[in-house]
Design a protein around this motif. Structure first.
Motif, short mmCIF file in Angstrom:
data_model
loop_
_atom_site.label_atom_id
_atom_site.label_comp_id
_atom_site.label_asym_id
_atom_site.label_seq_id
_atom_site.Cartn_x
_atom_site.Cartn_y
_atom_site.Cartn_z
N TYR A 1 2.30 16.64 -18.20
CA TYR A 1 2.42 17.71 -17.21
C TYR A 1 3.05 17.17 -15.93
CZ TYR A 1 -0.75 20.00 -20.45
OH TYR A 1 -1.31 20.52 -21.59
N TYR A 2 3.91 17.97 -15.35
CA TYR A 2 4.70 17.56 -14.20
C TYR A 2 3.85 17.56 -12.94
CZ TYR A 2 8.40 17.75 -10.65
OH TYR A 2 9.20 17.50 -9.56
N HIS A 3 4.01 16.52 -12.15
CA HIS A 3 3.32 16.40 -10.86
C HIS A 3 4.38 16.25 -9.77
CE1 HIS A 3 0.01 15.56 -8.11
NE2 HIS A 3 0.75 14.58 -7.62
N HIS A 4 4.48 17.25 -8.94
CA HIS A 4 5.52 17.27 -7.90
C HIS A 4 5.02 16.52 -6.67
CE1 HIS A 4 8.85 18.59 -5.45
NE2 HIS A 4 7.99 19.04 -4.54
N CYS A 5 5.81 15.53 -6.24
CA CYS A 5 5.51 14.76 -5.03
C CYS A 5 6.76 14.02 -4.62
CB CYS A 5 4.35 13.79 -5.24
SG CYS A 5 4.64 12.66 -6.61
N ASN A 6 6.90 13.79 -3.32
CA ASN A 6 8.06 13.04 -2.84
C ASN A 6 7.73 11.55 -2.82
OD1 ASN A 6 6.39 12.78 -0.63
ND2 ASN A 6 7.48 14.26 0.61
N ASN A 7 8.75 10.76 -2.52
CA ASN A 7 8.57 9.30 -2.57
C ASN A 7 7.62 8.80 -1.49
OD1 ASN A 7 10.41 9.36 -4.65
ND2 ASN A 7 12.15 8.76 -3.38
N LYS A 8 7.57 9.48 -0.37
CA LYS A 8 6.68 9.05 0.70
C LYS A 8 5.22 9.17 0.30
CE LYS A 8 5.70 9.84 5.61
NZ LYS A 8 6.04 10.67 6.80
N ILE A 9 4.87 10.28 -0.34
CA ILE A 9 3.49 10.48 -0.77
C ILE A 9 3.12 9.49 -1.87
CG2 ILE A 9 1.92 12.13 -1.85
CD1 ILE A 9 3.44 14.33 -0.41
N VAL A 10 4.07 9.22 -2.76
CA VAL A 10 3.82 8.23 -3.82
C VAL A 10 3.56 6.86 -3.22
CG1 VAL A 10 4.83 7.09 -5.81
CG2 VAL A 10 5.14 9.53 -5.50
N LYS A 11 4.32 6.50 -2.19
CA LYS A 11 4.13 5.21 -1.54
C LYS A 11 2.76 5.13 -0.88
CE LYS A 11 6.31 2.09 1.78
NZ LYS A 11 7.45 1.90 2.74
N LEU A 12 2.32 6.20 -0.26
CA LEU A 12 0.99 6.21 0.36
C LEU A 12 -0.10 6.14 -0.70
CD1 LEU A 12 1.47 8.95 3.12
CD2 LEU A 12 1.30 6.48 3.47
N ALA A 13 0.12 6.75 -1.86
CA ALA A 13 -0.92 6.82 -2.87
C ALA A 13 -1.06 5.52 -3.65
CB ALA A 13 -0.62 7.97 -3.83
N LEU A 14 0.04 4.86 -3.97
CA LEU A 14 -0.01 3.71 -4.88
C LEU A 14 -0.01 2.37 -4.17
CD1 LEU A 14 2.47 4.93 -7.64
CD2 LEU A 14 0.01 5.31 -7.45
N THR A 15 0.20 2.33 -2.87
CA THR A 15 0.20 1.05 -2.15
C THR A 15 -1.19 0.44 -2.15
OG1 THR A 15 2.00 1.81 -0.73
CG2 THR A 15 0.72 -0.06 0.04
N GLY A 16 -1.29 -0.81 -2.57
CA GLY A 16 -2.57 -1.50 -2.61
C GLY A 16 -3.39 -1.25 -3.85
N THR A 17 -2.83 -0.57 -4.86
CA THR A 17 -3.54 -0.30 -6.10
C THR A 17 -2.89 -1.10 -7.24
OG1 THR A 17 -2.15 1.62 -6.62
CG2 THR A 17 -4.12 2.00 -5.29
N LYS A 18 -3.45 -0.98 -8.43
CA LYS A 18 -2.88 -1.68 -9.59
C LYS A 18 -1.59 -1.04 -10.08
CE LYS A 18 -5.76 0.88 -12.88
NZ LYS A 18 -6.76 0.77 -13.97
N TYR A 19 -1.26 0.15 -9.54
CA TYR A 19 -0.02 0.83 -9.90
C TYR A 19 1.09 0.59 -8.88
CZ TYR A 19 -3.46 3.39 -12.69
OH TYR A 19 -4.49 3.73 -13.54
#
Length: 265
Positions: A126-144
């Motif tokens: 299923y598609y998850h709409h998000c821009n690159n800025k939000i992805v950077k905030l979400a995945l920074t410091g995680t295993k992803y």
């Protein structure tokens, strides 16, 4: 008559172009013995010669640039609270998903993207709409965090709980405008080659059966080695007993045959 002679003059003088080669020699400066400058120029060079060494001599240009601080300030952009909320929601969905597939999104219209979403939803993505800025905030410091290398251009992220990589690879011919770049399958980052190798593996129950067989084989071999001497001994005793019984039965039969008298007709 005059015109004719003038025409002949033109033919003789201007019929063929006149060429003359000229060679220009360039003067190569003598680097070993440079020319002595004029005394006025020498005086000015002596007056303008620096008395102290340059403090920025050994520092690279990237650090000695005066505009570097301005560029660093531009990178430090304030984060909106709503973007932080969206980043937390995305991280929660990513952690709940067993499969994360990242596509490069070519220029396409919304109906074309909707058609691709329908095709991928058939296999549980299923598609998850998000821009690159939000992805950077979400995945920074995680295993992803390794996935952030893919979010530099137009991307499309699909999440799912069911692992159906073989069907995904077969469906890529039907999905237009989306180029598969990488994915995360059960917490492991894989590129396209790794996904193809994963799809070629047999189902998980078969792998479990093979693993059980491999683990049970040494135990079975050990039990055979421990009981080998006992089985050989029991077999030898059984053969000995059978041989003794046969030898004891043959003299009895011979004696019984000798005691019997022949019948008189």
């Amino acid at each position: 008559m005059a015109l004719r002679s003038f025409g002949q003059l033109l033919r003789t003088n201007f019929g063929l172009p006149l060429l003359q080669t000229v060679r220009h020699r360039t003067r190569i400066p003598n680097l070993r013995r440079p020319a002595i400058p004029h005394w006025r120029r020498a005086v000015i060079l002596a007056l303008t010669k620096p008395q102290y060494e340059d403090p920025l001599k050994d520092i690279p240009v990237s650090e000695s640039c005066q505009k570097r601080e301005n560029f660093l300030k531009k990178d430090e952009v304030e984060v909106n609270q709503f973007e932080q909320i969206l980043a937390k929601e995305m991280l929660a969905k990513v952690e709940e998903s067993n499969v994360i597939i990242v596509f490069h999104r070519n220029p396409m219209s919304e109906p074309e993207l909707f058609a691709n979403r329908i095709q991928l939803s058939k296999i549980g993505l299923y598609y998850h709409h998000c821009n690159n800025k939000i992805v950077k905030l979400a995945l920074t410091g995680t295993k992803y965090e390794a996935l952030l290398q893919l979010y530099h251009s137009r991307t499309a992220t699909f999440l799912g709980t069911e692992v159906k990589i073989p069907r995904l690879l077969r469906m890529m011919k039907k999905v237009r405008g989306l180029v598969l770049m990488a994915g995360v399958v059960e917490g492991r980052l894989m590129n396209v080659t790794d996904l193809q190798r994963y799809a070629a593996l047999p189902p998980l129950p078969i792998l479990h059966g093979q693993l059980v067989g491999i683990l049970h084989r040494p135990l079975q071999q050990l039990s055979q080695n421990l009981t080998h001497h006992q089985t050989e001994l029991s077999g030898a005793l059984g053969r000995y007993i059978s041989d003794q019984t046969k030898t004891s039965e043959t003299p009895d039969e011979a004696s019984s045959g000798s005691n019997t008298e022949p019948e008189v007709s």
